[in-house]
Write a protein that holds these residues in place. Sequence first.
Motif, short mmCIF file in Angstrom:
data_model
loop_
_atom_site.label_atom_id
_atom_site.label_comp_id
_atom_site.label_asym_id
_atom_site.label_seq_id
_atom_site.Cartn_x
_atom_site.Cartn_y
_atom_site.Cartn_z
N MET A 1 0.80 -1.22 0.06
CA MET A 1 0.05 -0.09 -0.05
C MET A 1 0.87 1.17 -0.02
N SER A 2 0.73 2.12 -1.02
CA SER A 2 1.43 3.47 -0.96
C SER A 2 0.33 4.40 -1.05
N PHE A 3 0.51 5.62 -0.12
CA PHE A 3 -0.41 6.64 -0.23
C PHE A 3 0.02 7.71 -0.98
N LYS A 4 -1.03 8.51 -1.69
CA LYS A 4 -0.65 9.61 -2.60
C LYS A 4 -1.05 10.80 -2.09
N CYS A 5 -0.11 11.80 -2.18
CA CYS A 5 -0.46 13.35 -1.49
C CYS A 5 -0.32 14.17 -2.73
N GLY A 6 -1.42 14.75 -3.02
CA GLY A 6 -1.69 15.84 -4.08
C GLY A 6 -1.11 17.37 -3.51
N ILE A 7 0.05 17.99 -4.01
CA ILE A 7 0.46 19.35 -3.87
C ILE A 7 -0.41 20.31 -4.56
N VAL A 8 -1.08 21.09 -3.84
CA VAL A 8 -2.02 21.98 -4.19
C VAL A 8 -1.75 23.38 -3.81
N GLY A 9 -2.19 24.35 -4.63
CA GLY A 9 -2.10 25.93 -4.12
C GLY A 9 -2.20 26.70 -5.33
N LEU A 10 -2.14 28.16 -4.96
CA LEU A 10 -2.32 28.91 -6.08
C LEU A 10 -1.03 28.94 -6.95
N PRO A 11 -1.04 29.61 -8.07
CA PRO A 11 0.00 29.61 -8.73
C PRO A 11 1.30 30.52 -8.39
N LYS A 297 -5.09 -8.81 6.89
CA LYS A 297 -5.03 -7.66 6.19
C LYS A 297 -3.86 -7.10 5.81
N ALA A 298 -2.92 -7.33 6.83
CA ALA A 298 -1.46 -7.01 6.61
C ALA A 298 -0.87 -8.00 5.63
N ALA A 299 -1.15 -9.36 5.76
CA ALA A 299 -0.78 -10.50 4.83
C ALA A 299 -1.01 -10.28 3.40
N GLY A 300 -2.25 -9.69 3.13
CA GLY A 300 -2.79 -9.18 1.85
C GLY A 300 -1.97 -8.24 1.10
N HIS A 303 0.27 -10.33 -0.74
CA HIS A 303 -0.15 -10.93 -1.70
C HIS A 303 -1.62 -11.35 -1.31
N SER A 304 -2.69 -11.27 -2.24
CA SER A 304 -4.11 -11.78 -1.93
C SER A 304 -4.18 -13.01 -1.61
N ASP A 305 -3.38 -14.08 -1.78
CA ASP A 305 -3.24 -15.32 -1.51
C ASP A 305 -2.96 -15.77 -0.16
N PHE A 306 -2.09 -14.69 0.44
CA PHE A 306 -1.69 -14.64 1.87
C PHE A 306 -2.84 -14.41 2.86
N GLU A 307 -3.62 -13.51 2.15
CA GLU A 307 -4.88 -13.06 3.32
C GLU A 307 -5.96 -14.32 3.20
N LYS A 308 -6.14 -14.66 2.00
CA LYS A 308 -7.24 -15.67 1.60
C LYS A 308 -6.91 -16.90 2.25
N GLY A 309 -5.67 -17.38 2.45
CA GLY A 309 -5.31 -18.72 2.98
C GLY A 309 -4.57 -18.31 4.38
N PHE A 310 -4.95 -17.41 4.90
CA PHE A 310 -4.13 -17.17 6.41
C PHE A 310 -4.22 -17.97 7.33
N ILE A 311 -3.24 -18.47 8.10
CA ILE A 311 -3.16 -19.33 8.97
C ILE A 311 -2.66 -18.91 10.31
N LYS A 312 -1.47 -18.35 10.37
CA LYS A 312 -0.87 -17.60 11.44
C LYS A 312 0.27 -16.98 11.10
N TYR A 343 -5.22 -11.03 15.42
CA TYR A 343 -4.15 -10.07 16.15
C TYR A 343 -4.13 -8.67 15.21
N ILE A 344 -4.05 -7.59 16.05
CA ILE A 344 -4.00 -6.52 15.50
C ILE A 344 -2.53 -5.87 15.27
N VAL A 345 -2.01 -5.68 14.10
CA VAL A 345 -0.68 -5.66 13.76
C VAL A 345 -0.17 -4.19 14.47
N LYS A 346 0.86 -4.13 15.01
CA LYS A 346 1.42 -2.86 15.81
C LYS A 346 2.68 -2.44 14.57
#
Length: 357
Positions: A1-11, A297-300, A303-312, A343-346
């Motif tokens: 997951m990468s987040f995107k920041c838009g830089i805005v302002g007047l000219p 969710k972190a496993a996902g 890869h999506s397979d990590f989330e679907k087949g998550f064990i521990k 488990y909630i990832v820290k």
Amino acid sequence: MSFKCGIVGLPNVGKSTLFNALTNSSKAQAANFPFCTIDPNIGIVPVPDNRLDKLAEVSKSKKKINTTISFVDIAGLVKGASKGEGLGNKFLSHIREVDAIIHMIRCFDSSDIQNVNGTVDPIRDLEIIETEMMLADLESIQKRLDKKNKKNLDIEQQQILESANDCLNNNKSIKILTDEYSLKSLNRSGLLTLKPKIFVCNVDEESIKNGNKYTNDFKNKFGEKNTIIISADIENQINLLKDEEKLNYMEMIGSQETGLKLMIRKGYDILELDTFFTSGPEETRAWTIKKNSAAPKAAGQIHSDFEKGFIKAETVSYNDFVENHGWLQSRNNGKMRLEGKDYIVKDGDVLNFRFNT
């Protein structure tokens, strides 16, 4: 997951200069005239994290991969943009695509750089941009609540848009919607006025450490919580220096960390993000997740397979991993835990996922 920041302002407030500094590039054409950025420039930047370096050292990894942040340099808005003035709605649509907005505010005097409004007034400048976003949202809401379009909305989205319409038309804070609806639902609405914001006061070199009259007025009006003081020109100069020279120069001007680090830290805070790591002999890698994400969710993120087949999830805190020199001793010394789906990832967790495909 990468987040995107838009830089805005007047000219001509320094957006493209800041973008060049942040991305250490010359992709954006910085020029002394309005609208020099026609199409939004996008730069993907590795997020600096000293923990990643240490983990790679401990695991003797062949490669190290940072998580990333994307910066989008969006052309200058002007009063009337929501009605097509300047370069108009094209750029308001670009703002809809980002996770957070970086408001670039001019807080410096210069006879060499054109000011579209004649005088330096950061409060007025921000209010112009905020007003254009509000007007754009009102227009969008009215279209989507029109009888022929309303049938395409689910009940929750109708309620969000109707509540937002009431807030914007009656000068009430739209932020009250965050108490009633989930972030996911609010993001689906695509409303500009709901996006998290960072305010960047662009100053001259003399004002980096303590600010100036413009930054003081701005912080008195809008608060300090999401306000950062940066000199875009100085950030560009710092990027041209070698590591040791950077440290010496930053110490000389009274700056403790680069603008990039300041904005990433602030961005993680307002977007409520955490970092977890995977580490082994092949690679050490940082991953970005939302705070309070469960282990699957972190496993996902890997890869999506990590989330679907998550064990521990084999889990070690960053400090324990370093102090015990990696996975083997962490396991032998009882510092590794097996965590399940709840488990909630820290922030800082080092994880190895067990899954079944």
